[in-house]
Design a protein around this motif. Structure first.
Motif, PDB file in Angstrom:
ATOM      1  N   THR A  29      -9.243   4.937   0.477  1.00  0.00           N
ATOM      2  CA  THR A  29      -8.370   3.830   0.623  1.00  0.00           C
ATOM      3  C   THR A  29      -8.703   3.314   2.197  1.00  0.00           C
ATOM      4  O   THR A  29      -8.775   1.623   2.255  1.00  0.00           O
ATOM      5  N   GLN A  30      -8.741   4.045   2.659  1.00  0.00           N
ATOM      6  CA  GLN A  30      -9.315   3.929   4.435  1.00  0.00           C
ATOM      7  C   GLN A  30     -10.706   3.236   4.642  1.00  0.00           C
ATOM      8  O   GLN A  30     -11.358   2.840   5.693  1.00  0.00           O
ATOM      9  N   MET A  65       1.456   5.059   9.817  1.00  0.00           N
ATOM     10  CA  MET A  65       0.671   5.635   9.038  1.00  0.00           C
ATOM     11  C   MET A  65       0.498   6.907   9.292  1.00  0.00           C
ATOM     12  O   MET A  65      -0.516   7.957   8.295  1.00  0.00           O
ATOM     13  N   GLN A  90       8.005   7.262  -0.750  1.00  0.00           N
ATOM     14  CA  GLN A  90       6.808   7.932   0.023  1.00  0.00           C
ATOM     15  C   GLN A  90       7.171   8.533   1.518  1.00  0.00           C
ATOM     16  O   GLN A  90       7.651   8.058   2.398  1.00  0.00           O
ATOM     17  N   VAL A 128       1.222   9.936   7.353  1.00  0.00           N
ATOM     18  CA  VAL A 128       0.302  10.571   6.276  1.00  0.00           C
ATOM     19  C   VAL A 128      -0.648  11.728   6.203  1.00  0.00           C
ATOM     20  O   VAL A 128      -0.679  12.707   5.540  1.00  0.00           O
ATOM     21  N   TYR A 146       0.676  -0.993   0.161  1.00  0.00           N
ATOM     22  CA  TYR A 146      -0.221  -0.358   0.182  1.00  0.00           C
ATOM     23  C   TYR A 146       1.365   1.524  -0.386  1.00  0.00           C
ATOM     24  O   TYR A 146       0.550   2.274  -0.741  1.00  0.00           O
ATOM     25  N   TYR A 169      -3.926  14.551  -2.292  1.00  0.00           N
ATOM     26  CA  TYR A 169      -2.744  13.035  -1.059  1.00  0.00           C
ATOM     27  C   TYR A 169      -4.358  12.659  -0.062  1.00  0.00           C
ATOM     28  O   TYR A 169      -4.261  11.395   0.199  1.00  0.00           O
ATOM     29  N   TYR A 173      -6.171   8.952   0.189  1.00  0.00           N
ATOM     30  CA  TYR A 173      -5.842   8.154   1.668  1.00  0.00           C
ATOM     31  C   TYR A 173      -7.051   8.139   2.322  1.00  0.00           C
ATOM     32  O   TYR A 173      -7.443   6.910   2.918  1.00  0.00           O
ATOM     33  N   SER A 229      -5.100   5.615  12.927  1.00  0.00           N
ATOM     34  CA  SER A 229      -3.481   5.630  12.550  1.00  0.00           C
ATOM     35  C   SER A 229      -3.539   6.319  14.199  1.00  0.00           C
ATOM     36  O   SER A 229      -2.010   5.836  13.852  1.00  0.00           O
ATOM     37  N   LEU A 263      -1.428   4.539  -2.051  1.00  0.00           N
ATOM     38  CA  LEU A 263      -1.263   5.471  -1.925  1.00  0.00           C
ATOM     39  C   LEU A 263      -0.922   6.591  -2.626  1.00  0.00           C
ATOM     40  O   LEU A 263      -1.192   7.478  -2.613  1.00  0.00           O
TER      41      LEU A 263
END
Lengths: 334, 219
Positions: free
Chosen positions: B166-167, B105, A119, B108, A44, B159, B163, B91, A53
């Motif tokens: 996807t969560q 995480m 990342q 992010v 991911y 961004y 995130y 997170s 991501l």
């Protein structure tokens, strides 16, 4: 001539070999743990898929903007990604254990840089320091201690012409100095900017930082931030320590104290704020200031284990354990 | 003098000179904004970027004082808008439950918010000055966002939206797809030091809504 003598000493006598070997081993470990702690989320966070991501094509754009490279840009195949990720992890493990010498350290540096680029949102000051210090380590004899040496490596080193091999010592000393100067720069800059901040001047910065959920240790942090005296002491001593660190390093008799204070400071950062990687990276770099102390500690540990073995041999049935004793002289005091 | 000694001296002196130059540039790059730094910026960047780039303003001059994060809601393929999901919470939980090398995480979100708020030192100073002048002369225009700032902000929102997307992939049930997502950033201020012993002191929450982002555009 006095100046020439000084130059010659600096050019011919390696300093802090033991300390910098510790730096290499610990930095290797921190790098390894970066792989391990993100292992479950690896595809991911770093993988090439579209549901990641940072999708692969956006990653390529980012890379083009920053003008750098990453091995993870080579291919968008998931298999290649897995291979690269695991190779990077093996390189980190090899650096920790001291296998393969500086060529493997260089490979590790390339893999780690690539992962950071893949990342960059995960990075903190510790990773920033890591990427600067690892190339400096490449100059040093950081595999002289805490390492598993191979006969092949020794043979390669013997083949290098004598004049070229002579350059090793001054390069080593320059590398160690570079790490020391980098540490001083980190501490001074972060200290001097804190001096300018209102909360640091008020002595209340710790109160605010420790309440932020991302940096809080639930159940423990409140005992610190609810205690006025601890907040004042913690905030002001942080600033004082950071600003005066370079002086503590330059004065030889203060050096171990400055390094010990730094280690204590970062152990508490790691514990209370959950910044383990950052804290251990700083501690690893502090080891270059602690070579004599490390050497003494190692010697004491060796003596202790030798004595224990002797006792076991005397008390046991056979006398064969006596010659298993490790040579005490291996830890040279430098 | 032997050849060995000559080599050692030369390497040491040349190396020391190079290191001196390197650290002078690196240290200069860490100084506060100044006319000299603005003048030299292209030179500094050309040398330091990307391999020697560094920033040591750790928790300084002002440390993080607020709890920032994001919540998000989605739009399913049949047009239904879901409730808000706490994107940051899980997170943070992971960080708090693991003291040794916790998952990163949570960075992010915090780095995304930081990127959204990031700007150039010079622009920040000019805006601060305008802000101060405003008290005396109200009605003066603030400095608008520059094109590159708008681009950075848009990237940050994309961004954060990606995130969030996807969560919360479980948000649409019954075979529907999550088609779009909207992120709301919150800034949660805890009572300040002066109110630490006041049991009636209240937290303050500010929220900023970002535009809807189509899932297809984010991937």
């Amino acid at each position: 001539m006095k100046l020439l003598d000084k130059i010659d000493t600096w050019a011919s006598r390696p300093v802090a070999v033991l300390g910098v070997s510790g730096t290499r081993a610990l930095l290797g470990f921190v790098g390894l743990m970066f792989y391990v702690s993100q292992y479950g989320d690896r595809s991911y966070l770093f993988g090439p898929g579209n549901d990641t991501l940072l999708p692969y094509h956006l990653f390529l754009d980012e890379l083009r903007d920053s003008g750098t490279f990453s091995v993870y840009a080579w291919s968008n195949s998931p298999v290649v990604f897995e291979v690269l990720f695991h190779l990077g992890m093996i390189a980190a493990l090899a650096v920790t254990l001291g296998i393969g010498g500086r060529p493997v350290l260089a490979v590790h540096a390339i893999f780690l840089w690539s992962l950071y680029q893949r990342q960059s949102a995960l990075m903190d000051g510790g990773d920033n320091l890591m990427q600067l210090v690892v190339p400096m380590l490449l100059l040093t004899r950081c595999y002289d201690h805490f390492s598993l040496r191979s006969p092949l490596g020794q043979r390669v080193i013997r083949r290098i012409p004598k004049a070229l091999r002579a350059a090793g010592t001054p390069l080593h000393n320059l590398g160690v100095t570079a790490i020391a100067v980098q540490m001083c720069l980190v501490y001074m800059v972060s200290g001097l900017y804190k001096v300018q901040g209102q909360a640091w001047q008020d002595g209340t910065a710790l109160f605010y930082i420790m309440r932020v959920p991302e940096f809080e240790l639930p159940g423990i942090s409140q005992f610190v931030y609810n205690n006025d005296l601890l907040v004042y002491l913690g905030t002001y001593s942080t600033v004082l320590f950071l600003v005066y660190f370079p002086m503590g390093v330059l004065v030889r008799s203060l050096r171990p104290w400055a390094a010990a204070a730094s280690i204590g400071f970062h152990v508490s950062i790691g514990l209370f704020m959950g910044l383990t990687g950052f804290a251990l990276t700083m501690i690893a770099c502090d080891l270059v200031f602690l070579s004599p102390e490390l050497s003494r500690a190692l010697q004491a540990a060796r003596k202790l284990s030798a004595r224990r073995k002797e006792k076991a041999a005397a008390g046991g049935t056979g006398g064969s354990a006596a010659h298993d004793r490790e040579p005490v002289a291996a830890a040279s005091a430098d | 003098m032997t050849a060995t000694r000559r080599v050692q001296r030369a390497v040491l002196l040349v190396g020391a000179a190079l290191l001196g130059a390197h650290f002078s540039i690196a240290a200069f790059s860490q100084t506060p904004l100044s006319p000299a730094k603005v003048q030299m910026a292209p030179l500094l960047d050309a040398y330091l970027q990307p391999y020697f780039s560094q920033n040591w303003m750790l928790f300084a001059p002002d440390p993080v004082m607020v709890d920032q994060g994001i919540i998000a809601r989605g739009r399913c393929s049949d047009g239904e808008v879901t409730k808000y999901y706490d994107v940051t919470g899980p997170s943070i939980q992971r960080v708090q439950n693991d003291r040794l090398f916790p998952s990163r995480m949570s960075r992010v979100v915090s780095n995304g918010i930081q990127q959204y708020n990031s700007t150039d030192d010079l622009l920040r100073r000019l805006r601060d000055q305008k802000e101060k002048g405003k008290a005396k002369k109200p009605g003066k225009n603030p400095i608008p966002l520059l094109p590159y700032e708008k681009r950075t902000r848009n990237q940050a929102v994309n961004y954060l939206s990606r995130y969030a997307l996807t969560q919360m992939d479980q948000a649409c049930t019954g075979g529907r797809r999550l088609q779009a997502v909207q992120v709301r950033m919150y800034v949660h201020s805890l009572p300040p030091w002066s109110q630490r012993d006041n049991p009636h002191a209240r937290d303050k929450v500010d929220a900023y809504e970002f535009p809807w982002k189509e899932a297809a555009d984010l991937q």
